[in-house]
Design an enzyme around this catalytic site. Structure first.
Site, PDB file in Angstrom:
ATOM      1  N   PRO A 172       0.803  -1.224   0.000  1.00  0.00           N
ATOM      2  CA  PRO A 172       0.000   0.000   0.000  1.00  0.00           C
ATOM      3  C   PRO A 172       0.833   1.269   0.000  1.00  0.00           C
ATOM      4  CG  PRO A 172      -0.060  -1.031   2.160  1.00  0.00           C
ATOM      5  CD  PRO A 172       0.592  -2.008   1.231  1.00  0.00           C
ATOM      6  N   ASP A 173       1.971   1.272   0.705  1.00  0.00           N
ATOM      7  CA  ASP A 173       2.787   2.494   0.722  1.00  0.00           C
ATOM      8  C   ASP A 173       3.244   2.813  -0.693  1.00  0.00           C
ATOM      9  OD1 ASP A 173       2.658   1.469   3.278  1.00  0.00           O
ATOM     10  OD2 ASP A 173       4.766   1.754   3.741  1.00  0.00           O
ATOM     11  N   TYR A 174       3.688   1.755  -1.390  1.00  0.00           N
ATOM     12  CA  TYR A 174       4.277   1.959  -2.702  1.00  0.00           C
ATOM     13  C   TYR A 174       3.222   2.449  -3.705  1.00  0.00           C
ATOM     14  CZ  TYR A 174       8.189  -0.843  -0.863  1.00  0.00           C
ATOM     15  OH  TYR A 174       9.231  -1.329  -0.130  1.00  0.00           O
TER      16      TYR A 174
END
Lengths: 402, 406
Positions: A172-174
């Site tokens: 999700p961060d990426y």
């Protein structure tokens, strides 16, 4: 909390988001001085607050990780008076971020259009798995679902594997880091034109952008893209090698003759550099598997950190394949101040991943632990919205606050 | 979907960026260019290293034939310049005067040794934002360690948890360490430009790719708080069960059943036809399921193997169960969803012919975002930039070319 700092000081963000996809974006903004006001309620709080059935809502590790520097208010969006409070906050906000299912905010009467009535130049970002349009708009899913649909999962494998594996990561961060770029661009556009705008970030499409060349390859027609694993056509050796210890690995990449000679010298294989089949690129390409085994014979007798250190000092691209322990114990990350201790009233002082950028004039900062549920009700309702004691009590009694 | 009134100039119209991002930070320049900035890619006369990156069109190598280069450099202008020469350094200093930002991804210290470091460039132009992108940052004990994409990705924590337990860790497809670092580089460049509105001053931004990668999947906090090291386990997610890939008649689907969605287990069981083996109440407990995930997978696979991936996805989704087909890139391009959303755009590349690009990770309601024109040929915009903007004469440009400087 009142000190001004950072490149985004003066920007206020209304944060409806939960878990990681939205909170990661607003975390980055909060590190750089934006005032992020997270909206939760006693009934509907960030799902990360409650872990494995624990009743305590203020001691969650992942919540503490992704909500540092943010303020927190409890407003019940199901109540008319609660929605009015949100609109009053929108008046004094620059940006809103949400990652509910596609039409949750619309049904609540808090869509971008609704919030624009309070704040005409508002910038708002919505991020969902499939986006806000298209036949699969309402599909439910998580990070790994988006990766699977995008084509990334099918390509994430060793080149010789027979089955599809992908990764356990949810990414999700990426995927949503892209949203930060779009919000900043929209702020620049607002300065130039006085106008806000609505940003839609479909996580499937963000994942597809991270494997963009695969689509160019597919459409260029020679052959469909396949998993490449750790092997590259333009570098040999190029792989991960088992090292001494339990599940310990070192990644090594040799891209030039200079690096190859350095590798041979550092790894006590000087003979490889100057004569025999490994001394030329063609020789190494033709004996890639055999060479990998020979290299592993050297690496497997040493700890990964030692292998990486020897090669890095020699100018050869190499790194420990870092586990969580390796990252926490990484002297380089500590020296740069990336790993930081944060004190939390319920969790005590713990180490966290920090801020991935240094600014020479407007340094980002960590100013507070993740908020307790409703920790900033007083600040927001009294100081920002100038509500009286009686008004606040009435809103609490009606359940609009809390 | 952006309305017809979208401003085609883009949100960053008027912004000028010098892209010395090599292949490492090429995605940063692309992101800024495809939001409307003028991005000038500065390459050595022999061509950017990205031009030699496989695969090539028809497997025939050539400076204009790299498919990744075509993707990462669309919508940029391209000039050549040898920065190791005095003339080259002088021309870069001239170019800097009209730029808002310069993004560079050389090894730390390389530009400073050429008297082109961030401090020197900001003496020439105090409003300039200089963003340095590198695997490990501009300082610290490992700042000078060389790294390519795989090595950088290995340092970030996600590679260790990717792959099957019985095989070595496997890197993510594409060049995701570079891409994630580039996304942060684009965002922080825009933040520094935002701060400039008040102060008039630029600054130096230091982006370390390892740090951009290291926030993912809680690898740091799991160890720091709980002394727990996550290990790779194929596609099996740490907490969800089912939470992995399942084979089906024509490929795979991904299933993700967590109890954070109320009623999901009951819906999942109903979809599977309430298999007798999973009727015991203990299976409703997500912790029990996670502890017995192999047994659970056997029963789920019996069901999935009888169907095709797209049918499984559509039937599960009709029941609000998170299930997606594991698409190939071709599947995604042909999916009714992305066709309806017009996510793929076609561009005619002078050497590669018509090729398709993903539009952009985001859509903005008022301003265009996405590919504007194909990647520049080597030195394609030398005349426009050197003669048209810096005011060199054609004869001076010819002399610089003959000397190998442009």
């Amino acid at each position: 909390m009142t000190a001004s700092f950072g490149a985004l000081q003066g920007i206020r963000v209304l944060d409806f988001s939960h878990m990681i996809a939205g909170p990661y974006i607003t975390l980055m903004m909060a590190y750089h001085g934006a005032e992020v006001i997270k909206i939760e309620s006693g009934q509907r709080y960030d799902g990360f607050r409650r872990r494995r059935g624990d009743e305590e809502l203020n001691a969650s590790r992942p919540f503490a990780d992704f909500n540092r520097n943010k303020r927190d208010v409890t407003i019940n969006l199901k109540k008319e008076a609660g929605r009015d409070l949100v609109k009053r906050l929108a008046v004094i906000s620059d940006v809103a971020v949400e990652n509910f299912s596609a039409d949750v905010l619309t049904k609540l009467g808090l869509s971008y259009r609704d919030l624009c009535q309070a704040r005409p130049d508002l910038i708002m970002l919505s991020t969902q798995g499939m986006g806000q349009s298209g036949p699969y708009r309402d599909f439910v899913g998580w990070g790994p679902s988006a990766m699977a649909f995008s084509g990334m999962t099918a390509l994430w494998n060793h080149a010789d594997a027979e089955d599809v594996v992908g990764s356990q990561t949810a990414h999700p961060d990426y995927l949503t880091a892209h949203g930060l770029v779009a919000i900043l661009a929209a702020l620049h556009h607002r300065v130039a034109t006085g106008r806000g705008q609505y940003i839609e970030l479909a996580q499937v499409e963000a994942a597809a952008c991270l494997i963009g060349p695969a689509f160019v390859e597919q459409s260029a027609g020679s052959r469909p893209p396949t998993a490449q694993g750790n092997v590259r056509q333009d570098a040999v050796p190029h792989n991960v090698y088992r090292c001494q210890g339990d599940d310990a690995w070192c990644a090594i990449a040799v891209h030039s003759d200079t690096q190859w000679v350095a590798f041979c010298t550092a790894s006590d294989h000087v003979d490889w550099a100057h004569s025999g089949p490994y001394s030329t690129l063609l020789g190494r390409l033709r004996r890639r598997a055999e060479l990998d085994l020979a290299i592993e014979d050297w690496t497997s007798r040493r700890p990964a950190g030692e292998v990486a250190g020897i090669l890095q000092r020699a100018g050869v691209p190499a790194s420990v394949v870092a586990s969580g322990r390796d990252l926490v114990e990484d002297a380089h990350l500590r020296a740069r101040g990336f790993l930081m201790e944060v004190d939390h009233p319920r969790m005590g002082s713990k180490l966290y991943a920090g801020i991935p950028a240094r600014f020479s004039n407007t340094p980002p900062r960590l100013r507070r632990h993740a908020p307790l549920l409703g920790q900033d009700n007083d600040y927001v309702f009294r100081e920002l919205l100038h509500l009286s004691e009686a008004e606040i009590r009435a809103l609490e009694d009606s359940g609009a606050i809390g | 979907m952006p309305p017809a009134t979208v401003d085609n100039a883009g949100a960053l119209a008027g912004l000028r960026v010098l892209d010395l991002g090599l292949d490492r930070a090429a995605y940063c320049g692309k992101l800024l260019a495809e939001l409307g900035a003028v991005v000038v890619k500065v390459e050595p006369p022999s061509g950017d290293s990205g031009r030699r990156q496989p695969p090539f069109k028809d497997d025939l190598p050539g400076l204009e034939r790299s498919l990744p280069f075509a993707y990462y450099n669309s919508s940029k202008l391209g000039i050549t310049l040898d920065l190791t020469t005095r003339d080259g350094q002088e021309l870069l200093r001239l170019l800097v005067q009209s730029a808002d930002a310069l993004v560079e991804a050389f090894d730390p210290g390389y530009l400073a040794a050429l008297n082109l470091g961030a401090d020197r460039l900001r003496e020439i132009h105090p409003g300039l934002v200089v963003t340095s992108v590198s695997p490990f940052g501009q300082d610290g004990p490992r700042s000078h360690a060389p790294a390519d994409d795989m090595v950088t990705f290995a340092s970030g924590g996600v590679m260790y948890i990717s792959g099957k337990p019985e095989r070595p860790p496997v890197v993510a497809p594409g060049q995701q360490a570079y891409d994630i670092g580039s996304i942060h580089a684009a965002a922080t460049t825009l933040m520094a430009l935002w701060a400039r509105r008040c102060s008039g001053m630029g600054q130096h931004v230091d982006v370390a790719m390892q740090e951009c990668l290291a926030t993912e999947e809680h690898t740091i906090s799991r160890f720091a708080h709980e002394n727990y090291v996550i290990h790779r386990d194929g596609s099996q997610h740490e907490s969800a069960a089912p939470g992995s890939l399942f084979p089906c008649r024509d490929g795979y689907v991904h299933l993700f059943v967590t109890n954070s969605t109320p009623g999901i287990w009951e819906r999942f069981m109903a979809w599977l036809g309430d298999p007798a083996a999973l009727q015991d109440g203990c299976w409703a407990d997500p912790l029990y399921r996670r502890a017995h995930v192999a047994e659970l997978a056997r029963h789920v696979t019996e069901f999935t193997m009888r169907h095709d991936k797209r049918a499984l996805m559509e039937e599960a989704q009709a029941r609000h169960i998170p299930c997606t087909a594991v698409n190939t890139p071709a599947d995604l391009m042909e999916s009714p969803h992305e066709v309806a959303r017009q996510f793929f755009v076609s561009m005619d590349h002078p050497t590669l012919g018509p090729i398709q690009f993903p539009r952009a990770a985001y859509r903005l309601s008022e301003t265009a975002a996405g590919p504007r024109w194909p990647a520049p040929g080597l030195g394609e915009h030398n005349v426009d930039i050197y003669c048209g903007e810096l005011g060199l004469s054609r004869s001076e440009l010819v002399s610089l070319y003959a000397a190998g400087i442009v």
